[in-house]
Design a protein around this motif. Structure first.
Motif, PDB file in Angstrom:
ATOM      1  N   ALA A 190       0.817  -1.219   0.000  1.00 21.94           N
ATOM      2  CA  ALA A 190       0.000   0.000   0.000  1.00 21.94           C
ATOM      3  C   ALA A 190       0.848   1.265   0.000  1.00 21.94           C
ATOM      4  N   LEU A 191       2.088   1.181   0.494  1.00 15.86           N
ATOM      5  CA  LEU A 191       2.956   2.350   0.559  1.00 15.86           C
ATOM      6  C   LEU A 191       3.932   2.430  -0.616  1.00 15.86           C
ATOM      7  N   SER A 192       3.832   1.497  -1.543  1.00 13.93           N
ATOM      8  CA  SER A 192       4.726   1.476  -2.700  1.00 13.93           C
ATOM      9  C   SER A 192       4.372   2.588  -3.681  1.00 13.93           C
ATOM     10  N   HIS A 225      -0.336   2.537  -7.585  1.00 12.85           N
ATOM     11  CA  HIS A 225      -1.298   3.076  -8.557  1.00 12.85           C
ATOM     12  C   HIS A 225      -1.277   2.257  -9.848  1.00 12.85           C
ATOM     13  N   SER A 226      -0.105   1.755 -10.219  1.00 12.89           N
ATOM     14  CA  SER A 226      -0.012   0.877 -11.394  1.00 12.89           C
ATOM     15  C   SER A 226      -0.784  -0.408 -11.144  1.00 12.89           C
ATOM     16  N   GLY A 227      -0.667  -0.941  -9.942  1.00 16.99           N
ATOM     17  CA  GLY A 227      -1.399  -2.162  -9.602  1.00 16.99           C
ATOM     18  C   GLY A 227      -2.900  -1.958  -9.673  1.00 16.99           C
ATOM     19  N   ALA A 238      -1.370  -3.837   3.461  1.00 19.71           N
ATOM     20  CA  ALA A 238      -1.405  -2.639   4.295  1.00 19.71           C
ATOM     21  C   ALA A 238      -0.052  -2.403   4.964  1.00 19.71           C
ATOM     22  N   GLU A 239       0.283  -1.134   5.101  1.00 21.75           N
ATOM     23  CA  GLU A 239       1.498  -0.720   5.799  1.00 21.75           C
ATOM     24  C   GLU A 239       2.759  -1.388   5.245  1.00 21.75           C
ATOM     25  N   ALA A 240       2.772  -1.623   3.952  1.00 18.10           N
ATOM     26  CA  ALA A 240       3.920  -2.265   3.302  1.00 18.10           C
ATOM     27  C   ALA A 240       4.356  -1.443   2.110  1.00 18.10           C
ATOM     28  N   GLY A 241       5.665  -1.423   1.887  1.00 12.48           N
ATOM     29  CA  GLY A 241       6.217  -0.714   0.743  1.00 12.48           C
ATOM     30  C   GLY A 241       6.451  -1.649  -0.426  1.00 12.48           C
ATOM     31  N   HIS A 242       7.307  -1.223  -1.320  1.00 10.21           N
ATOM     32  CA  HIS A 242       7.555  -1.951  -2.559  1.00 10.21           C
ATOM     33  C   HIS A 242       8.238  -3.298  -2.332  1.00 10.21           C
ATOM     34  N   PHE A 243       9.084  -3.378  -1.339  1.00 11.35           N
ATOM     35  CA  PHE A 243       9.867  -4.595  -1.129  1.00 11.35           C
ATOM     36  C   PHE A 243       9.284  -5.489  -0.036  1.00 11.35           C
ATOM     37  N   PHE A 244       7.974  -5.446   0.164  1.00  8.32           N
ATOM     38  CA  PHE A 244       7.354  -6.261   1.210  1.00  8.32           C
ATOM     39  C   PHE A 244       7.603  -7.758   1.055  1.00  8.32           C
ATOM     40  N   PRO A 245       7.814  -8.303  -0.155  1.00  7.44           N
ATOM     41  CA  PRO A 245       8.096  -9.740  -0.227  1.00  7.44           C
ATOM     42  C   PRO A 245       9.350 -10.146   0.546  1.00  7.44           C
ATOM     43  N   LEU A 246      10.293  -9.222   0.697  1.00  6.64           N
ATOM     44  CA  LEU A 246      11.502  -9.525   1.470  1.00  6.64           C
ATOM     45  C   LEU A 246      11.233  -9.532   2.964  1.00  6.64           C
TER      46      LEU A 246
END
Length: 86
Positions: free
Chosen positions: A36-38, A42-44, A60-68
């Motif tokens: 949500a913070l990435s 908006h592209s998604g 929620a409360e996750a940026g672009h690299f949340f998979p890590l």
């Protein structure tokens, strides 16, 4: 970034992507996961609008690299997607 210096990523970033019509015509199931913070969220959302049959997960409360930082969340979503998409 080392990635840009040691891979073809720089050249690939300069290539045009698929058209909206081509994306909308994709026949396969699609899982879209975005923090949500990435900056890319908006592209998604736009991709999900083009692909109403896609499954969209916004973390929620996750940026672009949340998979890590939250790999189990990704694995659970992927497992659920693969088990229910046909």
């Amino acid at each position: 970034l080392e990635l840009l210096d040691h891979t073809s990523a720089r050249e690939e970033l300069d290539q045009p992507g698929m058209s909206a019509d081509a994306i909308a015509a994709l026949p396969m199931p699609v899982l879209l996961m975005y923090g949500a913070l990435s900056r890319c969220v908006h592209s998604g959302r736009a991709l999900h609008a083009l692909l109403p049959q896609s499954r969209y997960v916004e973390v929620a409360e996750a940026g672009h690299f949340f998979p890590l930082s939250r790999p189990q969340l990704v694995l659970d979503a992927l497992d659920n997607f693969l088990c229910t998409s046909r």
